[in-house]
Scaffold this active site. Structure first.
Site, PDB file in Angstrom:
ATOM      1  N   ILE A 155       0.830  -1.214   0.000  1.00 34.23           N
ATOM      2  CA  ILE A 155       0.000   0.000   0.000  1.00 34.23           C
ATOM      3  C   ILE A 155       0.858   1.256   0.000  1.00 34.23           C
ATOM      4  O   ILE A 155       0.644   2.171  -0.807  1.00 34.23           O
ATOM      5  CB  ILE A 155      -0.968  -0.022   1.190  1.00 34.23           C
ATOM      6  CG1 ILE A 155      -1.953  -1.190   1.031  1.00 34.23           C
ATOM      7  CG2 ILE A 155      -1.734   1.302   1.287  1.00 34.23           C
ATOM      8  CD1 ILE A 155      -2.781  -1.496   2.251  1.00 34.23           C
ATOM      9  N   THR A 234      -4.364   4.494   7.687  1.00 30.29           N
ATOM     10  CA  THR A 234      -5.257   3.572   6.981  1.00 30.29           C
ATOM     11  C   THR A 234      -4.719   2.143   7.080  1.00 30.29           C
ATOM     12  O   THR A 234      -5.098   1.285   6.285  1.00 30.29           O
ATOM     13  CB  THR A 234      -5.399   3.964   5.493  1.00 30.29           C
ATOM     14  OG1 THR A 234      -4.091   4.044   4.897  1.00 30.29           O
ATOM     15  CG2 THR A 234      -6.115   5.296   5.338  1.00 30.29           C
ATOM     16  N   ARG A 236      -3.655  -0.070  10.460  1.00 33.70           N
ATOM     17  CA  ARG A 236      -4.262  -0.879  11.504  1.00 33.70           C
ATOM     18  C   ARG A 236      -4.483  -0.042  12.744  1.00 33.70           C
ATOM     19  O   ARG A 236      -3.661   0.804  13.109  1.00 33.70           O
ATOM     20  CB  ARG A 236      -3.372  -2.087  11.866  1.00 33.70           C
ATOM     21  CG  ARG A 236      -3.646  -3.328  11.013  1.00 33.70           C
ATOM     22  CD  ARG A 236      -5.030  -3.894  11.309  1.00 33.70           C
ATOM     23  NE  ARG A 236      -5.371  -5.048  10.503  1.00 33.70           N
ATOM     24  CZ  ARG A 236      -6.044  -4.996   9.360  1.00 33.70           C
ATOM     25  NH1 ARG A 236      -6.402  -3.837   8.841  1.00 33.70           N
ATOM     26  NH2 ARG A 236      -6.365  -6.110   8.732  1.00 33.70           N
ATOM     27  N   ASP A 260      -8.865   5.665   9.656  1.00 35.87           N
ATOM     28  CA  ASP A 260      -9.795   4.697   9.068  1.00 35.87           C
ATOM     29  C   ASP A 260      -9.882   3.414   9.891  1.00 35.87           C
ATOM     30  O   ASP A 260     -10.785   2.612   9.676  1.00 35.87           O
ATOM     31  CB  ASP A 260      -9.367   4.364   7.631  1.00 35.87           C
ATOM     32  CG  ASP A 260     -10.335   3.428   6.919  1.00 35.87           C
ATOM     33  OD1 ASP A 260     -11.547   3.721   6.914  1.00 35.87           O
ATOM     34  OD2 ASP A 260      -9.881   2.397   6.391  1.00 35.87           O
ATOM     35  N   GLU A 265     -13.583  -1.631  17.072  1.00 37.63           N
ATOM     36  CA  GLU A 265     -14.504  -1.266  15.991  1.00 37.63           C
ATOM     37  C   GLU A 265     -15.840  -1.974  16.188  1.00 37.63           C
ATOM     38  O   GLU A 265     -15.858  -3.156  16.547  1.00 37.63           O
ATOM     39  CB  GLU A 265     -13.890  -1.641  14.631  1.00 37.63           C
ATOM     40  CG  GLU A 265     -12.598  -0.889  14.345  1.00 37.63           C
ATOM     41  CD  GLU A 265     -11.941  -1.287  13.024  1.00 37.63           C
ATOM     42  OE1 GLU A 265     -12.439  -2.239  12.377  1.00 37.63           O
ATOM     43  OE2 GLU A 265     -10.947  -0.662  12.642  1.00 37.63           O
ATOM     44  N   HIS A 282     -13.296   1.934   8.718  1.00 34.41           N
ATOM     45  CA  HIS A 282     -12.464   0.837   8.212  1.00 34.41           C
ATOM     46  C   HIS A 282     -12.917   0.460   6.792  1.00 34.41           C
ATOM     47  O   HIS A 282     -13.236  -0.689   6.508  1.00 34.41           O
ATOM     48  CB  HIS A 282     -12.547  -0.383   9.134  1.00 34.41           C
ATOM     49  CG  HIS A 282     -11.377  -1.312   8.974  1.00 34.41           C
ATOM     50  ND1 HIS A 282     -10.838  -2.013  10.020  1.00 34.41           N
ATOM     51  CD2 HIS A 282     -10.628  -1.655   7.882  1.00 34.41           C
ATOM     52  CE1 HIS A 282      -9.830  -2.753   9.593  1.00 34.41           C
ATOM     53  NE2 HIS A 282      -9.679  -2.545   8.298  1.00 34.41           N
ATOM     54  N   GLY A 284     -11.130   1.289   3.887  1.00 36.21           N
ATOM     55  CA  GLY A 284     -10.058   1.449   2.908  1.00 36.21           C
ATOM     56  C   GLY A 284     -10.203   0.550   1.702  1.00 36.21           C
ATOM     57  O   GLY A 284      -9.942   0.959   0.570  1.00 36.21           O
TER      58      GLY A 284
END
Length: 327
Positions: A155, A234, A236, A260, A265, A282, A284
């Site tokens: 990424i 973006t 963890r 993100d 969560e 989350h 992405g």
């Protein structure tokens, strides 16, 4: 007939091919009936008689595996493995696969989008206008700032390649394994993380969650950053200490953050009260093409395993070594 529990949701909403793959192979399946991320206890109750999991980001612990007497395979929809106890899976003879390449383009593009929003303060203007406040903000352009990238894997490397299309910003990069030929179009400076904290206007994180990256950025690191710096995560949840980020931003330090991913969560914490902090759920990897590819690849692996074929996306040994080191 083999049985598969699909815990990640949504699943097959925009493309039914993954579901058809299971049906054509004669595999019985159940899609998460709660329609949300499962808690550890809920998954432990639900997984009891399934042969395989097509999993999202929920916690798949030794306790969960201990409740799954038939479980022999976990196919992770995505790249992050911090939620899967790989060592427990190995002890129990449970094989694990993942789809590391599929989500990368979408996450990289979201990162660029968040970067643009932070620099132009569109999120702040949006919140103000919804409250009936009209205020224009002076922003900055990507070529005019110093950007720090921590992590240049699937990424982070894509983020750098996309930044090349914006001109020639100063780019500070940190990675355990520097690649001097990563993006020839950019004049990349390979530096330590401390130099990024001190000199970057925008810092973007692209590292896995491991024992060495958990709480990697705490209050002391945030305070080393410029008062008007911005930070993006973006990768963890848990890499930035969320409580420290709240304290620092409430104190007026940092002009923006975009998060993100979160330790817990769905997220319900105090960052939601800070207008200059962009929060996304989350998402992405949540583009139609990348999400579909992830679901198809994860399902193909489950079908391969349950029909006695060779796996193609097995988790490499180094990921087990990471957990062995103490995460």
């Amino acid at each position: 007939m083999p049985k598969v529990l699909i815990t990640t949701v949504p699943f097959g909403d925009r493309n039914r091919l993954p579901i058809e793959q299971l049906e054509n192979a004669g595999i019985e399946y159940l899609i998460n009936p709660l329609g949300r991320k499962l808690k550890e206890e809920e998954l432990a109750e639900m997984v009891t008689d399934f042969d395989a999991l097509i999993a999202g980001t929920e916690i798949i612990s030794d306790k969960v595996m201990g409740c799954a007497k038939n479980l022999k395979f976990i196919s992770r929809v995505g790249i992050g493995l911090d939620g899967v106890d790989l060592l427990a899976a190995k002890r129990r003879g449970i094989q694990v696969s993942y789809t590391p390449d599929a989500p990368a383009p979408a996450v990289a593009e979201l990162t660029i989008g968040l970067m643009l929003s932070l620099l132009r303060m569109t999120h702040v203007s949006n919140a103000q206008l919804h409250r009936g406040e009209w205020q224009r903000h002076l922003g900055r352009r990507i070529p005019e700032v110093t950007i720090g990238i921590i992590g240049t894997g699937r990424i982070g490397g894509r983020v750098l390649r996309r930044l090349a299309g914006f001109g020639s910003p100063r780019i500070l990069v940190n990675d355990l394994h520097p690649d001097m030929k990563l993006v020839p179009e950019l004049k990349i400076e390979w530096v330590g993380k401390e130099e990024i904290y001190h000199h970057a206007d925008v810092i973007s994180l692209h590292v896995p969650l491991t024992a060495s990256t958990k709480n990697m950025i705490r209050r002391e690191h945030l305070m080393q950053m410029k008062s008007d710096a911005m930070i993006i995560n973006t990768s963890r949840g848990g890499i930035i200490n969320e409580l420290d980020l709240v304290e620092v931003m409430n104190g007026g330090h940092l002009s923006g953050a975009a998060i993100d991913v979160f330790e817990q969560e769905p997220y319900t914490g105090a960052l939601a009260q800070i207008d200059r902090c962009i929060l996304t759920s989350h998402m992405g990897s949540m583009t139609v093409d990348c999400r579909t590819r992830m679901e198809i690849e994860a399902t193909q692996e489950a079908v391969r395993f349950l029909t006695g074929q060779a796996l193609q996306g097995g988790v490499p040994h180094e990921e087990y070594d990471v957990q062995r080191q103490g995460l």
